[in-house]
Design an enzyme around this catalytic site. Structure first.
Site, PDB file in Angstrom:
ATOM      1  N   SER A 133      -7.873 -93.652 -58.300  1.00 21.41           N
ATOM      2  CA  SER A 133      -7.910 -94.831 -59.165  1.00 21.41           C
ATOM      3  C   SER A 133      -6.540 -95.373 -59.532  1.00 21.41           C
ATOM      4  CB  SER A 133      -8.666 -94.508 -60.466  1.00 21.41           C
ATOM      5  OG  SER A 133     -10.019 -94.279 -60.199  1.00 21.41           O
ATOM      6  N   PHE A 311     -10.869 -94.897 -80.204  1.00 21.91           N
ATOM      7  CA  PHE A 311     -12.121 -94.426 -80.784  1.00 21.91           C
ATOM      8  C   PHE A 311     -12.477 -92.983 -80.446  1.00 21.91           C
ATOM      9  CE2 PHE A 311     -12.517 -99.066 -80.230  1.00 21.91           C
ATOM     10  CZ  PHE A 311     -12.650 -99.424 -81.561  1.00 21.91           C
ATOM     11  N   ASP A 360     -17.637 -93.602 -63.132  1.00 22.36           N
ATOM     12  CA  ASP A 360     -16.914 -92.636 -62.299  1.00 22.36           C
ATOM     13  C   ASP A 360     -17.147 -91.197 -62.768  1.00 22.36           C
ATOM     14  OD1 ASP A 360     -14.648 -92.117 -60.314  1.00 22.36           O
ATOM     15  OD2 ASP A 360     -13.744 -91.332 -62.156  1.00 22.36           O
ATOM     16  N   ASP A 401     -12.979-100.028 -58.311  1.00 26.61           N
ATOM     17  CA  ASP A 401     -11.746 -99.564 -57.689  1.00 26.61           C
ATOM     18  C   ASP A 401     -12.034 -98.774 -56.415  1.00 26.61           C
ATOM     19  OD1 ASP A 401     -12.923 -97.628 -59.277  1.00 26.61           O
ATOM     20  OD2 ASP A 401     -11.070 -96.985 -60.241  1.00 26.61           O
ATOM     21  N   HIS A 502     -14.868 -89.343 -54.730  1.00 25.97           N
ATOM     22  CA  HIS A 502     -14.911 -90.768 -54.391  1.00 25.97           C
ATOM     23  C   HIS A 502     -15.363 -90.922 -52.948  1.00 25.97           C
ATOM     24  CE1 HIS A 502     -11.504 -91.486 -57.561  1.00 25.97           C
ATOM     25  NE2 HIS A 502     -12.609 -90.999 -58.092  1.00 25.97           N
TER      26      HIS A 502
HETATM   27 ZN   LIG Z   1     -12.829 -90.732 -60.133  1.00 26.01          ZN
END
Ligand SMILES: [Zn+2]
Length: 541
Positions: A133, A311, A360, A401, A502
């Site tokens: 990424s 957060f 992801d 991505d 990925h």
């Molecule tokens: Zn990843």
């Protein structure tokens, strides 16, 4: 003669006459003549089909699409990145979203699938066939491909090489927008220092340098700066105007704990939240820091000039797990809506990057449930942006991505639960009453992974990452008594790996607004930056 044969014969006759036009015109010209097919009429079952009328309507709608080629016409640019949202993830999320609405599912369209332009993007890094990424985000943000693992440094910088990175940094689209006096924003459900959001502002030869504790000794000695410290000190324009996500630990010293009792990670003793507030306190700027749902709910848009929202200590929760958060945190669609309200106050326009970071993570943990439910929420965030902006002056781009090794397979019947076991059709094309069995005598699911940790039955568990606490368990399992549609079910995987990986095939890109028509065909990932630069007037002409 049966009707089918009559039709086929007529088609052959029409095609033949098109090729031997008696006026002697070329075949192309003859084929273009509108009268050639006039004697072939379509039957009622074809003309009256909703597929037919829908197809005709969609062609007319496509013909009406406005193409805006004017450089700089995109006053505002919003780049939505679904981290790991490959084509199979989009298809499965679409079916899940449709089924959640009581539909069969396959026919449903996610918000961004209604955009007029779409294309394909090649995602490889300069040194990796299947990418990571950091390299992919750099391609999108800086317009050049680079190595896996590095952020906004040239492709000849070795990973982790501090000195080389200082000599070969790249400028990002967000920095260009800042330099033009536009407002800028970064929103993610991952840590705001994680690869994709960091690529909007940071230049490092190692994505793991999220805070100074991650730096190598060499990097410290040579003066390389960690990602969080780069974020609060960003020099372009007046720095990022709106940043929301997770990653509090990288902004706080290791000696402090946050409101959820989690310790900071910084070894240098700096509190970057305070530094960020002090940076803007002098100039009369109202810089607001928030860290929970109540802080988010109390944002006064008119009175807020700068917003930093952190957060979670690490990543924010998966959308379906959000109710379990200690201090409470907003959804991606809520953050997107608030960011747009704040950025839209700038008459010069804005650049906003919104990442759904945990599609992801769901996949890496082998949980299609978490990946898909976060993808559905991502589509909702995009819908918020589509409704809050105009296609006349705002370019919205949606892409991923990279992909993941999720497959949709096994000939399930129409409307079969996308998270379910495969129920096939009988010889008449109607659904069987029980799930099909494979050659090993066991049922199987529509969704599965080519690699990863493999099967787990965690029933109602809504946090996919719990899977990492259990052993890798690849291969076939007996799913007969398992509810594979439950949140805690983790799909089978073929190759045992510590985490699912990925995938290397192309990802989709969807776009609306000025310059959107440029995002068609099959393009390199770095091309996305150049469309934003051209449509948004980010580069000097
Ligand atoms: Zn990843």
């Amino acid at each position: 003669m049966p009707a089918k044969h009559f039709l086929a014969a007529t088609i052959v006759a029409v095609l033949a006459s098109a090729c031997t036009d008696r006026t002697g015109k070329s075949t192309d010209e003859a084929a273009a003549a509108p009268t050639q097919a006039a004697n072939l009429s379509l039957p009622a079952q074809q003309l009256d089909s909703p597929w037919f009328s829908q197809g005709q309507e969609n062609v007319e709608a496509a013909r009406e699409q406005v193409i805006n080629n004017t450089p700089g016409a995109a006053k505002n640019i919003i780049l939505f990145v679904g981290d790991g949202m490959g084509i199979s993830t989009v298809t499965a999320a679409r079916i899940l979203a449709g089924q959640q609405k009581g539909m069969s599912g396959e026919e449903y369209q996610l918000s961004f699938e209604e955009m007029p332009f779409a294309g394909l993007i090649k995602t490889y890094n300069t040194n990796q066939q299947t990418p990571d990424s950091a390299g992919t985000a750099t391609a999108m943000m800086a317009g050049v491909k680079t190595r896996a693992g590095v952020l906004n440094v040239a492709e000849d910088v070795p990973r982790g090489d501090c000195v080389a990175s200082q000599q070969r940094p790249l400028v990002t689209a967000l920095e260009l927008a800042e330099a033009l006096g536009k407002s800028t924003g970064v929103v993610s459900t991952a840590r705001i220092t994680h690869a994709t959001p960091a690529a909007t502002y940071a230049k490092v030869p190692e994505r793991g340098w999220e805070s100074d504790d991650g730096l190598s000794n060499e990097a410290r000695e040579k003066g390389c700066v960690d990602i969080a410290a780069q974020m609060v000190a960003l020099e372009a324009g007046d720095g990022i105007d709106v940043a929301m996500g997770g990653g509090r630990r990288h902004f706080l010293p290791a000696t402090e704990t946050d409101l959820e009792g989690k310790p900071g990670r910084r070894q240098d003793g700096r509190n970057l939240v305070q530094e960020w507030q002090q940076r803007y306190s002098d100039g009369g700027t109202n810089a607001v820091y928030i860290e929970d749902q109540s802080g988010f709910d109390s944002i006064d848009v008119a009175a807020t000039d700068k917003l930093l929202g952190l957060f979670a200590s690490s990543h924010m929760r998966y959308e379906v797990d959000r109710g379990n958060d200690v201090a409470g945190e907003p959804s991606l669609s809520q953050m997107t809506g608030k960011a747009l309200q704040l950025l839209d106050k700038d008459a010069d326009g804005y650049f906003l990057m919104v990442e759904s970071g945990r599609i992801d993570h769901g996949h890496h943990a082998g949980s299609a449930y978490n990946a898909l439910t976060d993808a559905v929420e991502f589509a909702e965030a995009i819908r918020v942006a589509m409704e809050a902006t105009s296609a006349d002056d705002t370019l919205i781009i949606v892409t991923a991505d990279h992909s993941h090794v999720l497959t949709i397979s096994g000939y399930p019947t129409r409307g079969n639960p996308i998270l379910g076991k495969v129920v096939v059709n009988n010889s008449r094309g109607e659904p069987e009453s029980v799930p099909a069995t494979a050659e090993d005598g066991l049922p199987f699911t529509t969704l599965s992974y080519a690699n990863g940790r493999g099967f787990a039955d965690l029933a109602g568990e809504t946090d996919a990452d719990v899977r990492y606490g259990l052993p890798v368990d690849a291969g076939r399992k007996d799913l007969t008594a398992v509810d594979t549609t439950a949140p805690g079910f983790h799909q089978e995987a073929m190759v045992p790996l510590g985490g699912e990986t990925h995938a290397g095939e192309d990802v989709g890109i969807w776009a609306r607004g000025p310059g959107a028509h440029l995002l068609t065909g099959t393009k390199e990932q770095s091309y996305i930056f150049h469309v934003m630069a051209r449509a948004g007037g980010l580069l000097p002409q």
